[in-house]
Motif scaffolding. Structure first.
Motif, PDB file in Angstrom:
ATOM      1  N   GLY A  63       0.797  -1.221   0.000  1.00 22.50           N
ATOM      2  CA  GLY A  63       0.000   0.000   0.000  1.00 22.50           C
ATOM      3  C   GLY A  63       0.826   1.265   0.000  1.00 22.50           C
ATOM      4  O   GLY A  63       0.535   2.194   0.745  1.00 22.50           O
TER       5      GLY A  63
ATOM      6  N   PHE B  33       0.721   5.671  -5.180  1.00 20.79           N
ATOM      7  CA  PHE B  33      -0.300   6.721  -5.167  1.00 20.79           C
ATOM      8  C   PHE B  33      -1.570   6.320  -5.921  1.00 20.79           C
ATOM      9  O   PHE B  33      -2.478   7.133  -6.096  1.00 20.79           O
TER      10      PHE B  33
ATOM     11  N   SER C 283      -4.486   3.185  -5.816  1.00 21.38           N
ATOM     12  CA  SER C 283      -4.929   2.058  -4.995  1.00 21.38           C
ATOM     13  C   SER C 283      -6.259   1.536  -5.520  1.00 21.38           C
ATOM     14  O   SER C 283      -7.056   2.279  -6.096  1.00 21.38           O
TER      15      SER C 283
ATOM     16  N   ARG D 129     -10.117   0.126  -5.260  1.00 26.08           N
ATOM     17  CA  ARG D 129     -11.245   0.479  -4.395  1.00 26.08           C
ATOM     18  C   ARG D 129     -12.411  -0.435  -4.709  1.00 26.08           C
ATOM     19  O   ARG D 129     -12.818  -0.580  -5.853  1.00 26.08           O
TER      20      ARG D 129
ATOM     21  N   GLU E 280      -8.417   4.385  -7.785  1.00 22.66           N
ATOM     22  CA  GLU E 280      -8.487   5.801  -7.455  1.00 22.66           C
ATOM     23  C   GLU E 280      -7.119   6.282  -7.010  1.00 22.66           C
ATOM     24  O   GLU E 280      -6.237   5.489  -6.662  1.00 22.66           O
TER      25      GLU E 280
ATOM     26  N   ASN F  69      -4.568   7.781  -4.493  1.00 21.42           N
ATOM     27  CA  ASN F  69      -4.353   7.854  -3.047  1.00 21.42           C
ATOM     28  C   ASN F  69      -3.486   9.087  -2.798  1.00 21.42           C
ATOM     29  O   ASN F  69      -2.255   9.011  -2.791  1.00 21.42           O
TER      30      ASN F  69
ATOM     31  N   ARG G 141      -2.769  10.709  -0.327  1.00 16.36           N
ATOM     32  CA  ARG G 141      -1.900  10.675   0.848  1.00 16.36           C
ATOM     33  C   ARG G 141      -0.492  10.239   0.457  1.00 16.36           C
ATOM     34  O   ARG G 141       0.481  10.585   1.129  1.00 16.36           O
TER      35      ARG G 141
END
Length: 738
Positions: free
Chosen positions: A203, A206, A208, A210, A239, A241, A243
């Protein structure tokens, strides 16, 4: 012997001269105060050994971190989940290479001391001077990684930030470590963008996967062809990520990389025709270019972005044929307009008429089945069933959280009705549900669907209320007595006036939405689809289309959106009540002069005969419907003194059952008088609320006109063609300023 112990300390092994600090709060290596060879006068040696001790301790911290991470990665159940990952492994590998250089330096110093024992501590420290500067920065970097729990692509920004120290030694060393980590980034981007493979076991990337939520499965369920082919939906929802977004890549570049991977997965599906798939030679060329960039060490942004743009353009042209010709995008796009944006008005007009009573009730467990049956019947009446795309539609019950947020205070709007929970589900053809009409996009379409259906229903209910009082079972008779000066006649005229005000606003709003916004923007988007030859142009046109209609339909203006929904709720409730009549008196006919003129006996008022209840609220019975033994008529004259009534048409009812009824047959007949359910006081309050909110809507739209599209001016012009709202606004401002 002293030098050997110092060299051991540099490699993280303290002894009798350089030992560990006894104070646990201040960890590190210190010089032993009781060392025999250090005289009190030799402060220079003391300072040199202290600096050497600091280098050795920093080395031991870095080395311990490397060993802990390596051991943690080898364990099946790691103690620390943050000490796993491809980027952390690359980071540790880069640190190890840096320490290898340091260890080689210590070994070289040891050989020099053996050859020349007369070398001083100054020589030893001069050889390790670069690491004296470097190690504190690396130790701080390691501490920040643990403190911030930095993981995956986040570490790229952190290492890059620490490398920008202005010190060449630190910058060079950390850029080499960053180069190791960039190799992982290149590998992940290459696997995703060129082969459609998400290589991200920890994980860290950028992008990931869904899983679709339950409501998304309802609204974008697959066709039977998709369900047979397996994983088209569940496996291909991805999508960004954010974060894990690395600072070296822009948001636009991330979107392009995401698109390339999804496009590659679509093109490599088993059911894709061989001629639609990318050529193996082209894929190999892209892979070779990516490998060449990754070998250059530092990150070359221009070369990387050029390659991404090239892959993006190539896949976009490949997808165009698959989407436009194979998946029939133009047909599905028109279907969205027909069924989500209510372009087939005849279908929804018939549907609203068939479900008038059902949709005003709260949703039940069987509501979904109850609304789909009349929806199919409405399709038969409007010939929508002949459209092959209609078979892909179905109505579902659900609530969109986004819509609830923008609708605002439910206390003003009232309880949510069955219609407000209706959503349209559409079985989108593969791969449109993956590339264009994603669950998020279909959610926006459903917000518009629910809103447009609410406007359409308000229009239909207001028309139905007019029909009930004009050409319905009461209409002609009621109209025949309105010329007479009676309170009930004036009340009915007031009802019609308020209804006309509401219908004026609702009709203009619906015309604006359907013609000025939806039809105009749909034609623009459809022309782009027809003239384009690459998928990216189509995607951009659809994004623009959806953005513009969402904005012009007022969903982005929170205050205007709330006000419109309040106005629609007021209009719906008023139209429903205007169509309803309440019984204000029941009793028995006491005498009859003719079949058209008779006297009412002692009456009971309200729900049950002979029981007390509420009256008509001060209005005369003139113009009110009256039912005598089940036969409907209308009172054209009424005397309050002797309670004598004249009705619109001679009654045919007969108590005795004679073939030739006479006036005496009416004596003893049961009667009931009805009146509008909206009283005069309620009507005044409803009218005030509606006008207040309509003025607020006009003011908000007038204020925001400069910040929206010019099409909004057409709605304002129709609303205020005679300057009514401008005058009302001026009066309101004068009233509030006093």
């Amino acid at each position: 012997m002293v030098y050997h112990e110092v060299l051991f300390a540099l490699l993280g092994h303290p002894g009798s001269i350089v030992c560990e600090a006894e104070d646990e709060s201040n960890k590190g290596y210190v010089v032993n105060k009781h060392a025999k060879f250090l005289a009190d006068s030799e402060k220079v040696k003391w300072e040199l050994l202290t600096r050497i001790a600091a280098i050795g301790y920093n080395y031991s911290v870095i080395n311990s971190f490397i060993k802990d991470v390596q051991q943690n990665m080898e364990e099946e159940k790691p103690k620390d989940a943050n000490h796993k990952g491809l980027y952390l492994r690359a980071f540790v590998s880069g640190l190890n290479e840096m320490l290898d250089v340091y260890r080689s330096t210590v070994l070289r110093v040891e050989q020099a001391l053996i050859e020349d024992p007369g070398l001083s501590l100054t020589y030893l420290l001069s050889e390790a001077a670069d690491f004296e500067i470097l190690f504190p920065y690396v130790k701080t970097l390691i501490q920040d990684i643990g403190k911030l729990k930095s993981h995956g692509c986040q570490m790229l920004d952190l290492v890059s930030k620490h490398s920008c120290s202005g010190i060449s030694v630190v910058q060079y060393a950390l850029e080499k470590v960053l180069g190791r980590m960039n190799i992982v980034l290149y590998s992940q981007v290459s696997a995703w963008m060129i082969y459609g493979i998400l290589s991200d076991p920890h994980g860290e990337f950028f992008i990931s996967p869904r899983q679709r939520r339950v409501e998304e499965r309802q609204l974008t369920g697959g066709t039977s062809h998709q369900r047979m082919s397996g994983k088209h939906h569940e496996d291909q929802l991805f999508e960004l990520n954010l974060r894990m977004k690395p600072g070296i890549l822009s948001a636009v570049m991330l979107e392009k990389i995401l698109f390339c991977g999804v496009a590659m997965r679509v093109l490599m599906q088993p059911n894709t025709r061989p001629e639609d798939r990318p050529e193996a030679e082209q894929i190999g060329r892209f892979n070779g270019q990516m490998k060449a960039i990754s070998k250059e060490g530092s990150f070359h942004r221009n070369k990387f972005e050029s390659l991404v743009d090239e892959v993006h353009q190539y896949l976009s042209k490949r997808l165009w044929r698959l989407v436009v010709e194979r998946a029939r995008l133009p047909l599905h796009f028109k279907a969205l307009k027909d069924y989500f944006l209510l372009a087939r008005g005849d279908l929804y007009q018939a549907f609203i008429e068939n479900t008038r009573g059902l949709l005003s009730l709260p949703a039940s467990d069987t509501a979904e089945h109850d609304v789909n049956e009349p929806f199919r019947r409405a399709a038969l009446l409007s010939y929508a069933d002949e459209d092959e795309m209609f078979a892909r539609t179905r109505l579902v019950i659900g609530t969109l959280q986004e819509q609830e947020k923008v609708q605002g205070d439910k206390g003003e709007q009232g309880e949510e009705e069955g219609l407000d929970k209706l959503r349209m589900a559409y079985d989108m053809e593969w791969p449109l549900s993956t590339l264009l009409f994603t669950p998020e996009v279909m959610k926006q379409y459903n917000i518009l669907f629910s809103f447009l259906l609410r406007v359409k229903r308000a229009q239909a209910e207001l028309q139905f209320a007019w029909h009930q009082t004009q050409s319905g079972r009461y209409g002609r008779a009621i109209s025949s007595v309105l010329h007479k000066a009676s309170s009930s006649g004036r009340h009915m005229v007031n009802l019609w006036t308020v209804r006309a005000e509401m219908a004026f606003l609702v009709n203009n709003l619906l015309y604006y939405l359907q013609c000025d916004v939806l039809d105009a923007q749909f034609e623009i988007a459809r022309n782009v689809i027809r003239s384009s030859d690459d998928f990216e142009t189509i995607r951009a046109a659809h994004v623009t289309f959806l953005e513009r209609i969402s904005s012009d339909c007022l969903t982005r203006n929170k205050l205007a959106w709330q006000t419109v929904n309040i106005l629609l709720k007021i209009a719906l409730n008023f139209a429903r009540r205007m169509s309803q009549w309440k019984t204000v008196e029941k009793g028995i006919v006491s005498s009859a002069e003719s079949r058209q003129k008779f006297t009412l006996g002692e009456a009971g008022v309200g729900g049950a005969e002979g029981n007390g209840g509420v009256g008509i609220g001060g209005l005369s019975y003139l113009g009110c419907p009256i039912t005598v033994n089940g036969e409907l008529n209308v009172i054209t004259n009424f005397s309050e003194e002797d309670r004598e009534v004249t009705v619109y048409k001679p009654l045919k009812t007969s108590v005795s059952g004679d073939m030739e009824p006479c006036a005496e047959d009416l004596i003893g007949a049961r009667y009931s008088i009805e009146a509008p359910s909206v009283t005069g006081e309620e009507l005044s309050e409803i009218r005030l609320r509606f006008q207040r909110n309509a003025l607020l809507l006009f003011t908000v739209l007038k204020t925001s006109q400069a910040h929206t599209t010019p099409v909004l001016s057409q709605l304002l012009l129709r609303m205020d063609y005679n300057g009514f709202f401008e005058q009302s606004k001026a009066k309101w401002q004068q009233t509030t300023s006093r």
